[in-house]
Scaffold this motif. Structure first.
Motif, PDB file in Angstrom:
ATOM      1  N   UNK A   1      22.492  78.469  63.457  1.00  0.00           N
ATOM      2  CA  UNK A   1      23.754  77.946  62.987  1.00  0.00           C
ATOM      3  C   UNK A   1      24.611  77.582  64.195  1.00  0.00           C
ATOM      4  N   UNK A   2      24.997  76.371  64.302  1.00  0.00           N
ATOM      5  CA  UNK A   2      25.809  75.915  65.432  1.00  0.00           C
ATOM      6  C   UNK A   2      27.284  76.082  65.095  1.00  0.00           C
ATOM      7  N   UNK A   3      28.047  76.511  66.084  1.00  0.00           N
ATOM      8  CA  UNK A   3      29.484  76.649  65.872  1.00  0.00           C
ATOM      9  C   UNK A   3      30.209  75.544  66.629  1.00  0.00           C
ATOM     10  N   UNK A   4      31.362  75.191  66.123  1.00  0.00           N
ATOM     11  CA  UNK A   4      32.169  74.166  66.776  1.00  0.00           C
ATOM     12  C   UNK A   4      32.785  74.739  68.040  1.00  0.00           C
ATOM     13  N   UNK A   5      32.729  73.999  69.112  1.00  0.00           N
ATOM     14  CA  UNK A   5      33.350  74.447  70.350  1.00  0.00           C
ATOM     15  C   UNK A   5      34.663  73.715  70.515  1.00  0.00           C
ATOM     16  N   UNK A   6      35.686  74.461  70.852  1.00  0.00           N
ATOM     17  CA  UNK A   6      36.993  73.863  71.088  1.00  0.00           C
ATOM     18  C   UNK A   6      37.103  73.551  72.563  1.00  0.00           C
ATOM     19  N   UNK A   7      37.541  72.361  72.833  1.00  0.00           N
ATOM     20  CA  UNK A   7      37.733  71.964  74.221  1.00  0.00           C
ATOM     21  C   UNK A   7      39.077  72.481  74.724  1.00  0.00           C
ATOM     22  N   UNK A   8      39.161  72.639  76.024  1.00  0.00           N
ATOM     23  CA  UNK A   8      40.426  73.066  76.615  1.00  0.00           C
ATOM     24  C   UNK A   8      41.427  71.923  76.521  1.00  0.00           C
ATOM     25  N   UNK A   9      42.688  72.250  76.322  1.00  0.00           N
ATOM     26  CA  UNK A   9      43.693  71.183  76.181  1.00  0.00           C
ATOM     27  C   UNK A   9      43.928  70.452  77.497  1.00  0.00           C
ATOM     28  N   UNK A  10      44.327  69.198  77.390  1.00  0.00           N
ATOM     29  CA  UNK A  10      44.637  68.397  78.577  1.00  0.00           C
ATOM     30  C   UNK A  10      46.042  68.697  79.090  1.00  0.00           C
ATOM     31  N   UNK A  11      46.893  69.188  78.211  1.00  0.00           N
ATOM     32  CA  UNK A  11      48.237  69.597  78.583  1.00  0.00           C
ATOM     33  C   UNK A  11      48.585  70.820  77.743  1.00  0.00           C
ATOM     34  N   UNK A  12      49.612  71.520  78.105  1.00  0.00           N
ATOM     35  CA  UNK A  12      50.077  72.712  77.383  1.00  0.00           C
ATOM     36  C   UNK A  12      49.260  73.943  77.779  1.00  0.00           C
ATOM     37  N   UNK A  13      49.185  74.895  76.870  1.00  0.00           N
ATOM     38  CA  UNK A  13      48.559  76.186  77.147  1.00  0.00           C
ATOM     39  C   UNK A  13      47.604  76.542  76.022  1.00  0.00           C
ATOM     40  N   UNK A  14      46.569  77.286  76.343  1.00  0.00           N
ATOM     41  CA  UNK A  14      45.607  77.721  75.339  1.00  0.00           C
ATOM     42  C   UNK A  14      45.414  79.225  75.439  1.00  0.00           C
ATOM     43  N   UNK A  15      45.128  79.837  74.313  1.00  0.00           N
ATOM     44  CA  UNK A  15      44.844  81.258  74.248  1.00  0.00           C
ATOM     45  C   UNK A  15      43.334  81.418  74.150  1.00  0.00           C
ATOM     46  N   UNK A  16      42.757  82.129  75.111  1.00  0.00           N
ATOM     47  CA  UNK A  16      41.323  82.375  75.108  1.00  0.00           C
ATOM     48  C   UNK A  16      41.075  83.837  74.769  1.00  0.00           C
ATOM     49  N   UNK A  17      40.204  84.054  73.801  1.00  0.00           N
ATOM     50  CA  UNK A  17      39.844  85.404  73.387  1.00  0.00           C
ATOM     51  C   UNK A  17      38.354  85.575  73.632  1.00  0.00           C
ATOM     52  N   UNK A  18      38.014  86.524  74.487  1.00  0.00           N
ATOM     53  CA  UNK A  18      36.617  86.774  74.867  1.00  0.00           C
ATOM     54  C   UNK A  18      35.896  85.493  75.260  1.00  0.00           C
ATOM     55  N   UNK A  19      36.585  84.639  76.031  1.00  0.00           N
ATOM     56  CA  UNK A  19      35.984  83.434  76.573  1.00  0.00           C
ATOM     57  C   UNK A  19      35.982  82.226  75.654  1.00  0.00           C
ATOM     58  N   UNK A  20      36.559  82.357  74.472  1.00  0.00           N
ATOM     59  CA  UNK A  20      36.586  81.236  73.529  1.00  0.00           C
ATOM     60  C   UNK A  20      38.021  80.809  73.253  1.00  0.00           C
ATOM     61  N   UNK A  21      38.254  79.518  73.255  1.00  0.00           N
ATOM     62  CA  UNK A  21      39.584  78.988  72.995  1.00  0.00           C
ATOM     63  C   UNK A  21      39.898  79.159  71.513  1.00  0.00           C
TER      64      UNK A  21
END
Length: 63
Positions: A1-21
């Motif tokens: 089962x493949x999961x969707x990967x979220x890309x890092x934002x080009x601007x602003x801030x992202x919250x990463x939990x255990x290495x995943x956005x």
């Protein structure tokens, strides 16, 4: 089962939990508040704030 990967934002801030956005925030304060609340509820998680402008990560530490 493949999961969707979220890309890092080009601007602003992202919250990463255990290495995943998991979420994006417009401000650092918003990202920090969300990350701190999550860390208090689940202290075993590794939570970082990703700053797209400087391409750096800051780990959230709760004393």
């Amino acid at each position: 089962m493949a999961s969707a990967t979220r890309e890092l934002p080009a601007s602003a801030y992202a919250l990463e939990v255990d290495g995943r956005t998991k979420a994006e925030f417009a401000t650092r304060d918003g990202a920090m508040a969300g990350g701190e609340e999550l860390k208090k509820r689940f202290p075993m998680l590794q939570i970082k704030i990703y700053d797209a402008q400087t391409s750096t990560r800051e780990e959230i530490q709760i004393p």
